[in-house]
Design a protein around this motif. Sequence first.
Motif, PDB file in Angstrom:
ATOM      1  N   PRO A   1       0.805  -1.229   0.000  1.00 45.18           N
ATOM      2  CA  PRO A   1       0.000   0.000   0.000  1.00 45.18           C
ATOM      3  C   PRO A   1       0.836   1.276   0.000  1.00 45.18           C
ATOM      4  O   PRO A   1       0.538   2.227  -0.726  1.00 45.18           O
ATOM      5  CB  PRO A   1      -0.833  -0.132   1.275  1.00 45.18           C
ATOM      6  CG  PRO A   1      -0.947  -1.602   1.502  1.00 45.18           C
ATOM      7  CD  PRO A   1       0.356  -2.170   1.049  1.00 45.18           C
ATOM      8  N   ARG A   2       1.885   1.322   0.825  1.00 45.16           N
ATOM      9  CA  ARG A   2       2.748   2.507   0.886  1.00 45.16           C
ATOM     10  C   ARG A   2       3.411   2.777  -0.461  1.00 45.16           C
ATOM     11  O   ARG A   2       3.447   3.915  -0.942  1.00 45.16           O
ATOM     12  CB  ARG A   2       3.811   2.301   1.974  1.00 45.16           C
ATOM     13  CG  ARG A   2       4.735   3.489   2.196  1.00 45.16           C
ATOM     14  CD  ARG A   2       5.755   3.163   3.301  1.00 45.16           C
ATOM     15  NE  ARG A   2       6.511   4.342   3.674  1.00 45.16           N
ATOM     16  CZ  ARG A   2       7.572   4.795   3.016  1.00 45.16           C
ATOM     17  NH1 ARG A   2       7.984   4.160   1.933  1.00 45.16           N
ATOM     18  NH2 ARG A   2       8.210   5.880   3.426  1.00 45.16           N
TER      19      ARG A   2
ATOM     20  N   HIS B   1      -1.944   5.783   4.062  1.00 45.60           N
ATOM     21  CA  HIS B   1      -0.712   6.306   3.479  1.00 45.60           C
ATOM     22  C   HIS B   1      -1.099   7.409   2.485  1.00 45.60           C
ATOM     23  O   HIS B   1      -1.719   7.134   1.453  1.00 45.60           O
ATOM     24  CB  HIS B   1       0.050   5.205   2.742  1.00 45.60           C
ATOM     25  CG  HIS B   1       0.477   4.076   3.620  1.00 45.60           C
ATOM     26  ND1 HIS B   1       1.512   4.177   4.524  1.00 45.60           N
ATOM     27  CD2 HIS B   1      -0.007   2.813   3.745  1.00 45.60           C
ATOM     28  CE1 HIS B   1       1.667   3.029   5.155  1.00 45.60           C
ATOM     29  NE2 HIS B   1       0.763   2.184   4.700  1.00 45.60           N
ATOM     30  N   THR B   2      -0.734   8.651   2.789  1.00 47.43           N
ATOM     31  CA  THR B   2      -1.034   9.766   1.899  1.00 47.43           C
ATOM     32  C   THR B   2       0.278  10.328   1.370  1.00 47.43           C
ATOM     33  O   THR B   2       1.052  10.945   2.114  1.00 47.43           O
ATOM     34  CB  THR B   2      -1.832  10.869   2.618  1.00 47.43           C
ATOM     35  OG1 THR B   2      -2.974  10.281   3.243  1.00 47.43           O
ATOM     36  CG2 THR B   2      -2.294  11.917   1.627  1.00 47.43           C
ATOM     37  N   ALA B   3       0.527  10.094   0.098  1.00 48.31           N
ATOM     38  CA  ALA B   3       1.769  10.543  -0.538  1.00 48.31           C
ATOM     39  C   ALA B   3       1.531  11.846  -1.286  1.00 48.31           C
ATOM     40  O   ALA B   3       0.436  12.087  -1.798  1.00 48.31           O
ATOM     41  CB  ALA B   3       2.271   9.473  -1.504  1.00 48.31           C
ATOM     42  N   VAL B   4       2.573  12.671  -1.349  1.00 46.00           N
ATOM     43  CA  VAL B   4       2.513  13.919  -2.105  1.00 46.00           C
ATOM     44  C   VAL B   4       3.820  14.090  -2.868  1.00 46.00           C
ATOM     45  O   VAL B   4       4.902  13.816  -2.341  1.00 46.00           O
ATOM     46  CB  VAL B   4       2.232  15.134  -1.187  1.00 46.00           C
ATOM     47  CG1 VAL B   4       3.300  15.293  -0.117  1.00 46.00           C
ATOM     48  CG2 VAL B   4       2.090  16.410  -2.004  1.00 46.00           C
ATOM     49  N   ALA B   5       3.695  14.513  -4.121  1.00 45.42           N
ATOM     50  CA  ALA B   5       4.851  14.784  -4.972  1.00 45.42           C
ATOM     51  C   ALA B   5       4.728  16.194  -5.529  1.00 45.42           C
ATOM     52  O   ALA B   5       3.633  16.642  -5.870  1.00 45.42           O
ATOM     53  CB  ALA B   5       4.926  13.775  -6.118  1.00 45.42           C
TER      54      ALA B   5
ATOM     55  N   ASP C   1       7.139  12.716  -0.772  1.00 45.03           N
ATOM     56  CA  ASP C   1       7.077  12.444   0.655  1.00 45.03           C
ATOM     57  C   ASP C   1       5.768  11.714   0.960  1.00 45.03           C
ATOM     58  O   ASP C   1       4.879  11.638   0.105  1.00 45.03           O
ATOM     59  CB  ASP C   1       7.171  13.752   1.450  1.00 45.03           C
ATOM     60  CG  ASP C   1       7.690  13.547   2.869  1.00 45.03           C
ATOM     61  OD1 ASP C   1       7.780  12.387   3.319  1.00 45.03           O
ATOM     62  OD2 ASP C   1       8.008  14.558   3.534  1.00 45.03           O
ATOM     63  N   LEU C   2       5.672  11.211   2.179  1.00 45.06           N
ATOM     64  CA  LEU C   2       4.488  10.440   2.560  1.00 45.06           C
ATOM     65  C   LEU C   2       4.191  10.651   4.038  1.00 45.06           C
ATOM     66  O   LEU C   2       5.087  10.658   4.874  1.00 45.06           O
ATOM     67  CB  LEU C   2       4.702   8.955   2.278  1.00 45.06           C
ATOM     68  CG  LEU C   2       3.537   8.026   2.614  1.00 45.06           C
ATOM     69  CD1 LEU C   2       3.330   6.991   1.513  1.00 45.06           C
ATOM     70  CD2 LEU C   2       3.775   7.329   3.943  1.00 45.06           C
TER      71      LEU C   2
END
Length: 199
Positions: free
Chosen positions: A48-49, A110-114, A126-127
């Motif tokens: 998931p990550r 898991h909330t990722a941002v680019a 980052d996450l």
Amino acid sequence: MPITPTPPRPLVLASSSRYRLELLQRLQLPLTVAVPAVDETPQPGEAPRALALRLALAKARAVAQQQPQAVVIGSDQVADLQGSSLGKPGEHARAVAQLQRMRGQEVVFHTAVAVVCLDSGFEQLDLAAVRVRFRDLQDAEIERYLRAEQPYDCAGSAKSEGLGIALLESIDSDDPTALIGLPLIRTCRMLRAAGLVLP
């Protein structure tokens, strides 16, 4: 002869999520939205990550290819139940099944941002991981919640900014907006690094 200041780069949110747009608007920066053409299907065996990180970066890069001068934000959220990915349910029956699986359990969102700018060569990823403990929900509670909120476009059917907060025992996070869909503390840090001016 006076030097003309360089205008700020345009800011683009690479997302169709109204939740992410509402969060980003808190920063009071001019921005536009572009929906990326990205296949969000998990790869075989993908954690998931890793899925959240891959999709956030793919969304930002897809829009940056079309707008290379812009600073582009991509994001993705995946709910992780004991290593199993839970995405957006899309419809009622799947939402019921997700919430039944999550009752009494700890779920990691898991909330990722680019942030990507092709012209300047900037790229950061980052996450934020948010640990959520669900109450031992009764089927009637699940039905009432789903009928009221219809959170079918939310990962894991969990709309914590609305009635979904009543489903939870606890939330553990260092970036409080991450559970809604965009970790703003991390996003602000990355936008400053990309050259944008924030308060």
